[in-house]
Scaffold this active site. Structure first.
Site, mmCIF file in Angstrom:
data_model
loop_
_atom_site.group_PDB
_atom_site.id
_atom_site.type_symbol
_atom_site.label_atom_id
_atom_site.label_comp_id
_atom_site.label_asym_id
_atom_site.label_seq_id
_atom_site.Cartn_x
_atom_site.Cartn_y
_atom_site.Cartn_z
ATOM 1 C CG HIS A 135 -1.906 -1.084 1.387
ATOM 2 N ND1 HIS A 135 -3.201 -0.948 1.161
ATOM 3 C CD2 HIS A 135 -1.736 -2.411 1.589
ATOM 4 C CE1 HIS A 135 -3.879 -2.185 1.248
ATOM 5 N NE2 HIS A 135 -2.834 -3.120 1.278
ATOM 6 C CG HIS A 139 -3.259 -0.942 5.359
ATOM 7 N ND1 HIS A 139 -3.863 -0.555 6.344
ATOM 8 C CD2 HIS A 139 -3.394 0.216 4.426
ATOM 9 C CE1 HIS A 139 -4.523 0.525 6.198
ATOM 10 N NE2 HIS A 139 -4.340 1.153 5.041
ATOM 11 N N PRO A 160 -4.425 -6.735 11.292
ATOM 12 C CG PRO A 160 -4.449 -8.579 12.216
ATOM 13 C CD PRO A 160 -3.622 -7.549 12.031
ATOM 14 C CG HIS A 209 -6.198 1.156 -0.297
ATOM 15 N ND1 HIS A 209 -5.608 0.111 0.294
ATOM 16 C CD2 HIS A 209 -6.862 1.849 0.658
ATOM 17 C CE1 HIS A 209 -5.939 0.115 1.491
ATOM 18 N NE2 HIS A 209 -6.917 1.066 1.711
ATOM 19 C CD GLU A 223 -16.584 -11.113 26.589
ATOM 20 O OE1 GLU A 223 -16.970 -10.021 25.871
ATOM 21 O OE2 GLU A 223 -17.114 -11.541 27.402
ATOM 22 C CG PHE A 245 -18.479 -15.069 26.187
ATOM 23 C CD1 PHE A 245 -19.567 -14.925 24.947
ATOM 24 C CD2 PHE A 245 -19.073 -15.058 27.455
ATOM 25 C CE1 PHE A 245 -20.774 -15.419 25.253
ATOM 26 C CE2 PHE A 245 -20.150 -15.101 27.597
ATOM 27 C CZ PHE A 245 -21.248 -15.357 26.740
ATOM 28 C CG HIS A 278 -23.972 -18.713 28.472
ATOM 29 N ND1 HIS A 278 -24.666 -18.154 27.421
ATOM 30 C CD2 HIS A 278 -23.825 -17.562 29.129
ATOM 31 C CE1 HIS A 278 -25.055 -16.996 27.634
ATOM 32 N NE2 HIS A 278 -24.621 -16.608 28.563
ATOM 33 N NE ARG A 298 -22.337 -22.605 37.397
ATOM 34 C CZ ARG A 298 -23.174 -23.314 37.644
ATOM 35 N NH1 ARG A 298 -23.081 -24.825 37.057
ATOM 36 N NH2 ARG A 298 -24.129 -23.232 38.372
HETATM 37 C C1 LIG Z 1 -9.399 -6.725 10.469
HETATM 38 C C2 LIG Z 1 -9.189 -6.426 9.216
HETATM 39 N N1 LIG Z 1 -9.948 -6.433 8.078
HETATM 40 C C3 LIG Z 1 -9.633 -6.314 6.755
HETATM 41 C C4 LIG Z 1 -8.514 -6.016 6.549
HETATM 42 C C5 LIG Z 1 -8.006 -5.744 4.992
HETATM 43 N N2 LIG Z 1 -7.484 -4.162 4.854
HETATM 44 C C6 LIG Z 1 -6.438 -3.752 4.722
HETATM 45 S S1 LIG Z 1 -6.173 -2.384 4.526
HETATM 46 C C7 LIG Z 1 -7.946 -1.998 4.540
HETATM 47 C C8 LIG Z 1 -8.603 -0.676 4.289
HETATM 48 C C9 LIG Z 1 -8.472 -0.016 5.389
HETATM 49 O O1 LIG Z 1 -9.035 1.083 5.050
HETATM 50 P P1 LIG Z 1 -8.460 2.381 5.917
HETATM 51 O O2 LIG Z 1 -8.379 2.161 7.467
HETATM 52 O O3 LIG Z 1 -9.414 3.500 5.713
HETATM 53 O O4 LIG Z 1 -7.129 2.751 5.372
HETATM 54 P P2 LIG Z 1 -6.733 3.568 4.184
HETATM 55 O O5 LIG Z 1 -7.134 2.915 2.910
HETATM 56 O O6 LIG Z 1 -7.296 5.015 4.192
HETATM 57 O O7 LIG Z 1 -5.267 3.482 4.248
HETATM 58 C C10 LIG Z 1 -8.641 -3.282 4.779
HETATM 59 C C11 LIG Z 1 -10.066 -3.494 4.807
HETATM 60 C C12 LIG Z 1 -7.692 -5.879 7.502
HETATM 61 N N3 LIG Z 1 -6.345 -5.606 7.408
HETATM 62 N N4 LIG Z 1 -7.916 -6.014 8.800
#
Ligand SMILES: Cc1ncc(C[n+]2csc(CCOP(=O)(O)OP(=O)(O)O)c2C)c(N)n1
Ligand SMILES: [Mg+2]
Length: 689
Positions: free
Chosen positions: A30, A70, A132, A278, A430, A455, A491, A538
């Protein structure tokens, strides 16, 4: 070049072009977000961050978390231009760069120090593994919490040993993810004024415009959480950014959210503000045009002007070094005045335990009525926590139910007005709890978080990342089976143990009685690099008579012989964990009366067992004894590796049911008769073979 553009602009453009070139070379990644946010990290790092590139693990450094994982090239570029040094396995700084230019050229290639997303442990200067979205934000709250707790514990008048700030850079994705809302709500409640989130408000996300799916007023939301919200309407305006960071530093009562309006792909004429910047390289032609816009030599690649390195050296480098030197001198004095605290800080930083940490551990006497493993765990945890001041944590459910409350004098509650307390209230959150305790562990306190095993699913993404980061967080999950009874199938965990066992590096332990709980905690406390899940009942379980059965010390090996054939040559093996261990012991005793030579193997931890030598494993589960029955109130998924092709597994094949426990055990077949019948059937099979 320096005459045409200011050194600041030159520095910013270096970060941008490094990101563009690296993504292009890798042909993936990216580029757009690093291009847009380079002024933000430039400003923060070179003007504000208290961080010595020569010692990236200095305990009082400010933390920078890239929650937008990213945009990893942004962080790698910062680590490179700041000339951050690598740290070795023994926590020692080296003279090598954490991110040499050659590693940036190998962005996203096998074993590069610049993997697709930042990885803690792998690249020095990376404070946590991100990618993530939202997790880094949760971690940052944990780091801010840990700072507050450590300040209360270690600081003394005139000795502000721990006073760092925590910054996290996030995007639309981070703020759409639920974990960030949980974490922000908690941070606001706890009034963590040492925490600053920077929100890249670029109106673009993965599918295109954020307007497709995200239209709330983020600022209003954060104000409602109790945050200070500051707006910077131009990511390229360093003075305005500086003003925002100063506002954060002056804020003493609330966390700060800086909303920065930016243009993804800034400078790339055909990609700016579009989704095109992107997740894919800009392309050679677009890179040339962007470089031209920046006043950069169009054909230069991976160019880092010497004056830029000097500029960072004079900024973050000088400031960080001076700050750390003052701190180190102060700490020498602290050591003289408070040797015990200094020693504790050292031990904590190196994930060591205080001498005598286990002195409060006692054996539980045999008792046929016994007690729930959550009960014995609560007693053991209290005994250990008394001796390990930085063992701190709490529940994202109900601590009096998960039995994680520290009840001894002075344990106290961690609240906005009492940051020295050791009992945390994560609320009903959680997921944030998971991300927060990881942030706490990354700050070197020893955290635990608790809740109902069912959970664990809610916190699973954070558990997984803790395993990836190899950090010793402790999860205490109670109500670990259909033993929950009347609360019913919503549960009652079924697939949870199997799914946790499937996470590489995570250790699960499901002890079968109070003394296995003692030994489980003894093992857990000595872990330095492994996260662990302790699964507890439990309902009450008998405390086994250890003069009659095998010693609970066997827990350390993951599985051990609990009860055996008199001659040590069993015909059939009964393998069990947790609440099914006493069930197998009962079956064993009855089989014995029938003249059947059974062996009960208690298997609290598959992972610890797998770490043992082949000889040990064969001594516990002899390859020649193929008549085998496993018993566990959970899915049988995975048990075939221990019962083998001809063995049988008694477990759950459906969700549970709402009923008193007595009725459930009968209904789902967790009875002595069923275990005995399975054992007999196994023996017939082997005789037949
Ligand atoms: C939990 C999660 N879901 C999906 C992705 C895949 N993903 C990577 S970048 C992105 C877009 C994120 O958008 P934003 O936070 O606005 O970043 P920008 O494009 O503005 O850099 C996604 C969905 C991820 N990295 N983590
Ligand atoms: Mg965005």
């Amino acid at each position: 070049m320096a005459d045409q553009v200011s050194i600041e602009q030159l520095s910013i453009n270096t970060i941008r072009t490094l990101a563009m070139d690296a993504v292009q070379a890798a042909n993936s990644g990216h580029p757009g977000t690093p291009m847009a946010l380079a002024p933000v990290t430039y400003c923060l790092w070179n003007r504000f961050l208290q961080f010595d590139p020569d010692d990236p693990i200095w305990p009082n450094r400010d933390r920078f978390v890239l929650s937008v994982g990213h945009a990893s090239m942004l962080l790698y570029a910062m680590l490179h231009v700041s000339q951050v040094k690598a740290v070795n396995e023994d926590y020692g700084a080296t003279n090598n760069l954490a991110v040499p230019l050659d590693e940036i050229k190998r962005f996203r290639q096998l074993e590069s120090k610049c993997p697709g997303h930042p990885e803690y442990h792998w690249t020095s200067g990376v404070e946590t593994t991100t990618g993530p979205l939202g997790q880094g934000l949760g971690n940052s709250v944990g780091m801010a919490i840990a700072q507050r707790w450590m300040a209360e514990y270690f600081n003394r008048p005139g000795f502000d040993i721990i006073n760092y700030d925590v910054y996290a850079l996030c995007g639309d994705g981070c703020l759409m993810e639920g974990v960030s809302s949980e974490a922000a709500s908690l941070a606001g409640h706890l009034k963590l004024s040492n925490l600053c989130w920077i929100y890249d408000n670029n109106k673009i996300t993965i599918e295109g415009k954020t307007a497709l799916a995200f239209s709330e007023d983020v600022g209003a939301r954060f104000r409602a959480y109790g945050w200070n919200v500051v707006h910077v309407d131009d990511a390229n305006n360093i003075e305005k950014l500086s003003g925002a960071f100063r506002a954060f530093q002056e804020e003493t009562a609330r966390p700060t959210m800086i909303i920065v309006d930016s243009h993804i792909g800034f400078g790339a004429p055909n990609k700016q503000d579009t989704h095109g910047a992107h997740g894919e390289p800009l392309g050679e032609e677009e890179i040339r045009l962007a470089k031209k816009n920046y006043g950069w030599p169009e054909d230069a690649k991976f160019l880092v002007p010497e004056e830029v390195l000097q500029h960072f050296k004079a900024g973050i480098g000088q400031r960080g070094k001076a700050n750390r030197e003052v701190w180190t001198a102060r700490f020498q004095e602290y050591k003289t005045q408070f040797p015990e605290l200094a020693d504790q800080l050292h031990k904590m930083q190196h994930r060591q335990l205080p001498d005598g940490w286990a002195r409060g551990l006692q054996e539980f006497p045999a008792d046929s009525k016994g007690l729930a493993t959550r009960e014995s765990s609560g007693k053991v945890l209290n005994a250990i926590a008394k001796e390990v001041p930085w063992l701190i944590g709490g529940s994202a459910d109900l601590a009096p139910s998960t039995k994680t409350r520290l009840t001894f004098d002075g344990a106290g509650d961690f609240e906005a007005s009492t940051y020295g307390g050791r009992n945390f209230h994560f609320g009903v959150r959680e997921h944030a709890m998971g991300a927060v305790i990881s942030g706490m562990a990354l700050s070197k306190v020893r955290p635990y978080g608790s809740g109902f095993l069912i959970f664990s699913d809610y916190g699973r993404p954070s558990i997984r990342l803790a395993a990836m980061m190899e950090i010793p967080v402790i999860y205490v999950f109670t109500h670990d089976s259909i033993g929950v009874g009347e609360d019913g199938p919503t549960h009652q965990p079924v697939e949870h143990l199997a799914s946790l066992r499937a996470i590489p590096g995570l250790v699960t332990i499901r002890p079968g009685d109070a003394n296995e709980v003692v030994e489980a905690w003894r093992v857990i406390m000595q872990m330095q690099h492994q996260p662990v899940v302790l699964a507890l009942t439990r309902q009450a379980l008998p405390t086994l008579d250890r003069t009659k059965y095998g010693s609970a010390l066997g827990v350390a090996q993951g599985a051990y012989v609990l009860a055996d054939a008199d001659d040590g040559k069993p015909e059939v093996l009964l393998l069990a964990t947790g609440s099914e261990v006493p069930l197998c012991v009962d079956a064993y005793e009855k089989l014995k009366v029938e003249g059947i030579k059974a062996r009960v193997v208690s298997m609290p931890s598959w992972e610890l067992f797998e770490q043992q030598s082949q000889d040990y494993r064969d001594s516990v589960i002899p390859p020649g004894v193929t008549a085998r029955v496993s018993v566990e109130q959970a899915t049988t998924f995975g048990w075939s590796q221990y019962v083998g092709a001809t063995g049988t597994s008694i477990g759950m094949h459906t969700f549970g049911s709402s009923a008193p426990l007595k009725d459930l055990t009968k209904h789902f077949g967790f009875t002595v008769d069923r275990v005995m019948a399975a054992a007999r059937q196994q023996l017939e099979l082997t005789v037949g073979a």
